[in-house]
Design a protein around this motif. Structure first.
Motif, mmCIF file in Angstrom:
data_model
loop_
_atom_site.group_PDB
_atom_site.id
_atom_site.type_symbol
_atom_site.label_atom_id
_atom_site.label_comp_id
_atom_site.label_asym_id
_atom_site.label_seq_id
_atom_site.Cartn_x
_atom_site.Cartn_y
_atom_site.Cartn_z
ATOM 1 N N GLU A 251 0.845 -1.192 0.000
ATOM 2 C CA GLU A 251 0.000 0.000 0.000
ATOM 3 C C GLU A 251 0.874 1.234 0.000
ATOM 4 O OE1 GLU A 251 -3.447 2.167 2.683
ATOM 5 O OE2 GLU A 251 -2.937 0.086 3.091
ATOM 6 N N ARG B 87 4.552 7.102 1.859
ATOM 7 C CA ARG B 87 4.625 6.094 2.922
ATOM 8 C C ARG B 87 4.228 4.739 2.345
ATOM 9 N NH1 ARG B 87 0.586 7.238 6.698
ATOM 10 N NH2 ARG B 87 1.735 9.132 7.125
ATOM 11 N N SER C 282 3.649 0.558 2.900
ATOM 12 C CA SER C 282 3.366 -0.439 3.926
ATOM 13 C C SER C 282 3.132 -1.785 3.255
ATOM 14 C CB SER C 282 2.153 -0.036 4.766
ATOM 15 O OG SER C 282 1.010 0.068 3.960
ATOM 16 N N GLY C 283 3.387 -2.835 4.014
ATOM 17 C CA GLY C 283 3.219 -4.191 3.483
ATOM 18 C C GLY C 283 4.521 -4.745 2.960
ATOM 19 N N ASP D 73 9.159 6.962 2.922
ATOM 20 C CA ASP D 73 9.012 6.447 4.286
ATOM 21 C C ASP D 73 8.734 4.944 4.229
ATOM 22 O OD1 ASP D 73 8.211 5.770 6.865
ATOM 23 O OD2 ASP D 73 7.005 7.588 7.134
ATOM 24 N N GLU E 15 6.546 1.305 7.550
ATOM 25 C CA GLU E 15 5.505 0.300 7.709
ATOM 26 C C GLU E 15 5.713 -0.907 6.796
ATOM 27 O OE1 GLU E 15 1.651 2.142 7.488
ATOM 28 O OE2 GLU E 15 2.207 3.672 8.938
ATOM 29 N N LEU E 16 6.901 -1.022 6.197
ATOM 30 C CA LEU E 16 7.193 -2.213 5.396
ATOM 31 C C LEU E 16 7.395 -3.410 6.315
ATOM 32 C CD1 LEU E 16 9.722 -1.221 2.572
ATOM 33 C CD2 LEU E 16 7.284 -1.692 2.372
ATOM 34 N N THR E 17 6.818 -4.531 5.932
ATOM 35 C CA THR E 17 7.026 -5.761 6.686
ATOM 36 C C THR E 17 8.069 -6.646 6.026
ATOM 37 O OG1 THR E 17 5.178 -6.796 5.502
ATOM 38 C CG2 THR E 17 4.683 -5.747 7.623
#
Length: 101
Positions: A2, A15, A17-18, A47, A50-52
């Motif tokens: 995302e 930003r 994420s995921g 940014d 929030e990356l996994t």
């Protein structure tokens, strides 16, 4: 994967994420290209907080964003880098080319 973004005073913050893997990288690069063309920022913050997960495809994403910002006479700063993503970026030697915070 995302992507959210914010633009303020010619500064773009993207930003993520995921999971940033080869499946997500192509679409992500296209999305970032469009954001840069639409907003013409002087500075972009990528940014990663929030990356996994990030594989070597993330290197291509960062380098492409860096090249696009240079073409706009702007700068790129990668921020909030998770430990796993930092290992990928450090192994590739990107610190010589891209500013990390």
């Amino acid at each position: 994967m995302e992507m959210k973004y914010r633009v303020e005073n010619r500064q773009l913050t993207i930003r993520l994420s995921g999971e940033l893997d080869h499946h997500a990288a192509k679409n992500l690069m296209d999305s970032i290209d469009r954001l840069l063309e639409q907003n013409l920022p002087a500075k972009t913050f990528l940014d990663l907080g929030e990356l996994t997960f990030m594989d070597s495809s993330g290197i291509a994403v960062v380098l492409r964003a860096k090249r696009r910002m240079e073409a706009l006479s702007g700068s790129l700063v990668v921020i909030n880098i998770p430990r796993q993503a930092a290992r990928v970026l450090e192994t590739a030697g990107l610190a010589r080319y891209v500013e990390f915070c």
